[in-house]
Design a protein around this motif. Structure first.
Motif, PDB file in Angstrom:
ATOM      1  N   ALA A 126      21.812  -9.930   4.832  1.00 62.23           N
ATOM      2  CA  ALA A 126      23.263 -10.057   4.989  1.00 62.23           C
ATOM      3  C   ALA A 126      23.773  -8.911   5.854  1.00 62.23           C
ATOM      4  N   SER A 127      25.020  -9.021   6.309  1.00 63.97           N
ATOM      5  CA  SER A 127      25.599  -7.947   7.119  1.00 63.97           C
ATOM      6  C   SER A 127      25.727  -6.660   6.318  1.00 63.97           C
ATOM      7  N   ALA A 128      25.952  -6.799   5.008  1.00 63.36           N
ATOM      8  CA  ALA A 128      26.024  -5.639   4.115  1.00 63.36           C
ATOM      9  C   ALA A 128      25.610  -6.087   2.725  1.00 63.36           C
ATOM     10  N   VAL A 129      24.801  -5.259   2.068  1.00 65.36           N
ATOM     11  CA  VAL A 129      24.356  -5.550   0.705  1.00 65.36           C
ATOM     12  C   VAL A 129      24.690  -4.346  -0.168  1.00 65.36           C
ATOM     13  N   ILE A 130      25.700  -4.517  -1.007  1.00 65.88           N
ATOM     14  CA  ILE A 130      26.117  -3.449  -1.920  1.00 65.88           C
ATOM     15  C   ILE A 130      25.553  -3.768  -3.303  1.00 65.88           C
ATOM     16  N   ASP A 131      24.556  -3.017  -3.699  1.00 64.73           N
ATOM     17  CA  ASP A 131      23.922  -3.180  -5.002  1.00 64.73           C
ATOM     18  C   ASP A 131      23.194  -1.880  -5.318  1.00 64.73           C
ATOM     19  N   PRO A 132      23.752  -1.061  -6.206  1.00 64.20           N
ATOM     20  CA  PRO A 132      23.115   0.224  -6.507  1.00 64.20           C
ATOM     21  C   PRO A 132      21.707   0.121  -7.064  1.00 64.20           C
ATOM     22  N   LYS A 133      21.297  -1.073  -7.501  1.00 64.15           N
ATOM     23  CA  LYS A 133      19.944  -1.219  -8.032  1.00 64.15           C
ATOM     24  C   LYS A 133      18.899  -1.303  -6.919  1.00 64.15           C
ATOM     25  N   GLN A 134      19.330  -1.368  -5.671  1.00 64.29           N
ATOM     26  CA  GLN A 134      18.378  -1.277  -4.569  1.00 64.29           C
ATOM     27  C   GLN A 134      17.741   0.115  -4.572  1.00 64.29           C
ATOM     28  N   ARG A 135      16.462   0.168  -4.342  1.00 64.03           N
ATOM     29  CA  ARG A 135      15.777   1.463  -4.299  1.00 64.03           C
ATOM     30  C   ARG A 135      16.305   2.339  -3.166  1.00 64.03           C
TER      31      ARG A 135
ATOM     32  N   ASP B 271       0.824  -1.209   0.000  1.00 56.76           N
ATOM     33  CA  ASP B 271       0.000   0.000   0.000  1.00 56.76           C
ATOM     34  C   ASP B 271       0.856   1.256   0.000  1.00 56.76           C
ATOM     35  N   GLU B 272       2.070   1.134   0.551  1.00 57.29           N
ATOM     36  CA  GLU B 272       2.983   2.279   0.603  1.00 57.29           C
ATOM     37  C   GLU B 272       3.829   2.409  -0.658  1.00 57.29           C
ATOM     38  N   GLY B 273       3.703   1.451  -1.562  1.00 55.46           N
ATOM     39  CA  GLY B 273       4.496   1.463  -2.777  1.00 55.46           C
ATOM     40  C   GLY B 273       5.308   0.190  -2.929  1.00 55.46           C
ATOM     41  N   ILE B 274       6.262   0.191  -3.868  1.00 53.12           N
ATOM     42  CA  ILE B 274       7.094  -0.991  -4.131  1.00 53.12           C
ATOM     43  C   ILE B 274       8.289  -1.003  -3.184  1.00 53.12           C
ATOM     44  N   ILE B 275       8.521  -2.139  -2.552  1.00 57.17           N
ATOM     45  CA  ILE B 275       9.692  -2.285  -1.685  1.00 57.17           C
ATOM     46  C   ILE B 275      10.534  -3.462  -2.171  1.00 57.17           C
ATOM     47  N   ASP B 276      11.838  -3.357  -2.013  1.00 56.12           N
ATOM     48  CA  ASP B 276      12.739  -4.434  -2.403  1.00 56.12           C
ATOM     49  C   ASP B 276      12.755  -5.537  -1.359  1.00 56.12           C
TER      50      ASP B 276
END
Length: 592
Positions: free
Chosen positions: A183-192, A173-178
């Motif tokens: 993980a301890s760290a997630v490096i991915d620029p495609k994350q919103r 209802d609040e919109g699209i969420i990933d």
């Protein structure tokens, strides 16, 4: 038949050419790339490394540094969990060499394409745990491994993800969420949630950026910086990401290093020597079509670990053995691919796919490791999204390739409940599913696909219409400043009408036509047409009587009034120490 459209971005071309001291043709090409100011011109022509952004601005980069800080203090055992293509191999090499250079206890693991499939799996985590792993860094995979990362946590393994694929998502209802793994760290620029503005790096590009900031954190110089940059460049070309912005910086500087300083890596040097490239000019073509396929061949037919071992090997003789082995595998891969592509074309030609928007090809005889290559070839031939499925039994695996205007990942995601596993991005994806779900997937993808009939016509966008006299060696040199070329930074393409064929050579068995054109000022220019002999023959037969058609197709054009319109790239040909300008013809029409 392809549509030819001339780009018509408005600008004062004459004023721009004068201000930048370039030709009007060059100015037109730049404007077509939205490069229309001095600032943008200087940034594009001089893509220096100091123009890279601060990578610590990317989500979780500082978290990942903190994790590695603790791992360093605790002397933790680290495993790099890579992937089996050139991007995954390069990412693994960059992280492995970078971490070992800082004194980390680091090793690597790459899953087997056939027995384990793409991405993280729980059985592999069990193996790594048994081998003493405490931290697992996933590169070129992991963003879709929600359950597997949870399992790793249950085993007491800490994880870092460095990926460039699309995360799963959920509409709320609040919109699209990933849907991002914990993980301890997630490096991915495609994350919103990632604020880093450049979203299009391949995994090796991200790993290179991460290693450089990690060394800065430890206040140490990265001694193998240039070597790792070359691997980031190789992956940038091979993974076919857009060659703009930071990708252009990485690709251009890595390629320059390779040509000016050499491979800087014993294994890469051995591979260049094995492929007869050592000492020659290395271009984006060399990387994408000569070196890259050899790196990929191990993961396709055997194990990608061989490629990683090649690039971390310090013994020259062993490196030569690895290089010879991978080169041999690539020759085998070529043979398999040619046979599989022929079978796929035959299946399409002998079936009714006229109403399909997304082509499905299922053939258990196609080796699953080359399904993606075959899908790419079929996409290029028919200009349709394509999924090639293979495998016998209950479970089949598929590789998808898409066209401009259709996000294949989003299409598959809408049918996610049909898959055992899937992942990818807008233009390519991989999946596994039950055989019984194939028909349902076909129906849903094709019903949901919003492409129109016009979308299936290839569109060739022409930078400018040129008189043949304008095709000069000087212009070819000037245009070369725009290289390296690839996705997002295509070679400038030009069009000329009424090209009188002065001479012709037809090499049917090589699928090659060599035209010779004569300019008004008396110069002769070669025009090469590759991969379109069948189209050329049909065009000639439709335009000439049987007698003249036979003469032309046999390369005899005396007294034959053959005139063509053509769209083409302008290249520099180097042969026997002679250089000349030539036209690489992309498409043609007989104008007679």
């Amino acid at each position: 038949m392809a549509k030819w459209l001339i780009k018509n971005n408005k600008a004062d071309i004459k004023a721009m050419a004068k201000a930048l001291n370039i030709s009007e043709i060059m100015a037109k090409v730049l404007v077509n790339r939205n490069i229309n100011t001095t600032r943008l011109f200087n940034k594009y022509i001089n893509p220096n490394l100091n123009k890279l952004r601060d990578f610590t601005e990317a989500k979780d980069v500082n978290k990942a540094i903190d994790v590695l800080d603790r791992a360093y203090q605790n002397n933790s055992k680290i495993f790099i969990y890579g992937d089996y293509d050139a991007d995954g191999v390069s990412s693994t090499v960059i992280l492995l060499k970078g971490l070992r250079g800082l004194g980390f206890d680091a090793d690597f693991y790459i899953p087997d394409r056939v027995s384990e499939g793409y991405g993280l799996n729980c059985e592999a985590l069990d193996t790594l745990k048994e081998q003493g792993a405490e931290l697992v860094i996933l590169c070129d995979n992991g963003i879709a491994s929600v359950k597997e990362i949870d399992y790793a946590s249950q085993l007491g393994l800490e994880t870092i993800i460095i990926d460039h694929h699309e995360p799963g998502f959920m509409e709320t209802d609040e919109g699209i969420i990933d849907l991002v793994p914990k993980a301890s760290a997630v490096i991915d620029p495609k994350q919103r949630a990632c604020p880093y503005p450049f979203k299009s790096m391949c995994a090796a590009g991200l790993c290179y950026r991460f290693i450089t900031v990690l060394y800065e954190h430890f206040v140490k110089e990265l001694p193998c910086h240039d070597e790792l940059l070359i691997f980031a460049a190789i992956a940038t070309f091979c993974d076919i990401v857009d060659l703009i912005d930071e990708n252009r910086i990485i690709a251009k500087n890595g390629l320059d290093l390779l040509n000016n300083k050499g491979a800087l890596n014993i294994g890469l040097d051995a591979l260049l020597e094995e492929r007869l490239c050592k000492g020659k000019h290395i271009s984006e073509f060399t990387i994408g079509f000569v070196i890259g396929p050899c790196i990929n061949a191990g993961g396709r037919l055997e194990t990608a670990s061989k490629a990683v071992e090649l690039f971390v090997e310090e013994d020259k003789e062993k490196a030569r053995e690895y290089a010879k082995y991978l080169s041999g595998l690539n020759e085998e891969r070529k043979s398999l691919t040619q046979k599989a592509a022929s079978m796929a074309v035959e299946e399409i030609e002998n079936s009714d796919m006229s109403g399909a928007k997304v082509y499905f090809i299922y053939n258990p005889e196609i080796h699953e490791s080359i399904a993606g290559i075959v899908a790419g070839r079929i996409k290029e031939k028919y200009h349709h999204p394509v999924i090639v499925f293979t495998g016998e039994g209950e479970v089949v695996k598929g590789s998808a390739r898409s066209i401009e205007g259709y996000n294949i990942y989003e299409g598959l995601y809408k049918a996610k409940e049909l898959f055992i596993k899937f992942g990818g991005h807008a233009m390519a994806a991989g999946m596994s599913l039950l055989n019984e779900n194939l028909e349902e997937l076909y129906i849903r993808l094709n019903e949901d696909c919003n492409l129109s009939e016009e979308d299936f016509d290839e569109i060739i966008r022409i930078d400018a219409a040129l008189p043949l006299d304008f095709v000069t060696y000087k212009l070819a040199q000037e245009l070369n400043y725009l290289s390296p070329f690839g996705k997002g930074n295509h070679e400038p393409i030009f069009g000329t009408k009424g090209l009188k064929v002065w001479d012709l050579r037809v090499i049917a068995d090589k699928d090659t036509i060599i035209f010779t054109f004569r300019t008004e000022d008396g110069r002769y220019i070669k025009g090469l047409l590759f991969g379109k002999y069948e189209y050329f023959a049909k065009s000639i037969q439709a335009s000439f009587d049987e007698y003249d058609s036979e003469k032309i197709l046999n390369g005899v054009i005396l007294n034959i009034n053959l005139t063509i319109d053509a769209v083409y790239y302008i290249n520099i040909n180097e042969y026997n120490n002679n250089v000349s300008v030539q036209m690489n013809i992309k498409d043609f029409r007989i104008s007679k």
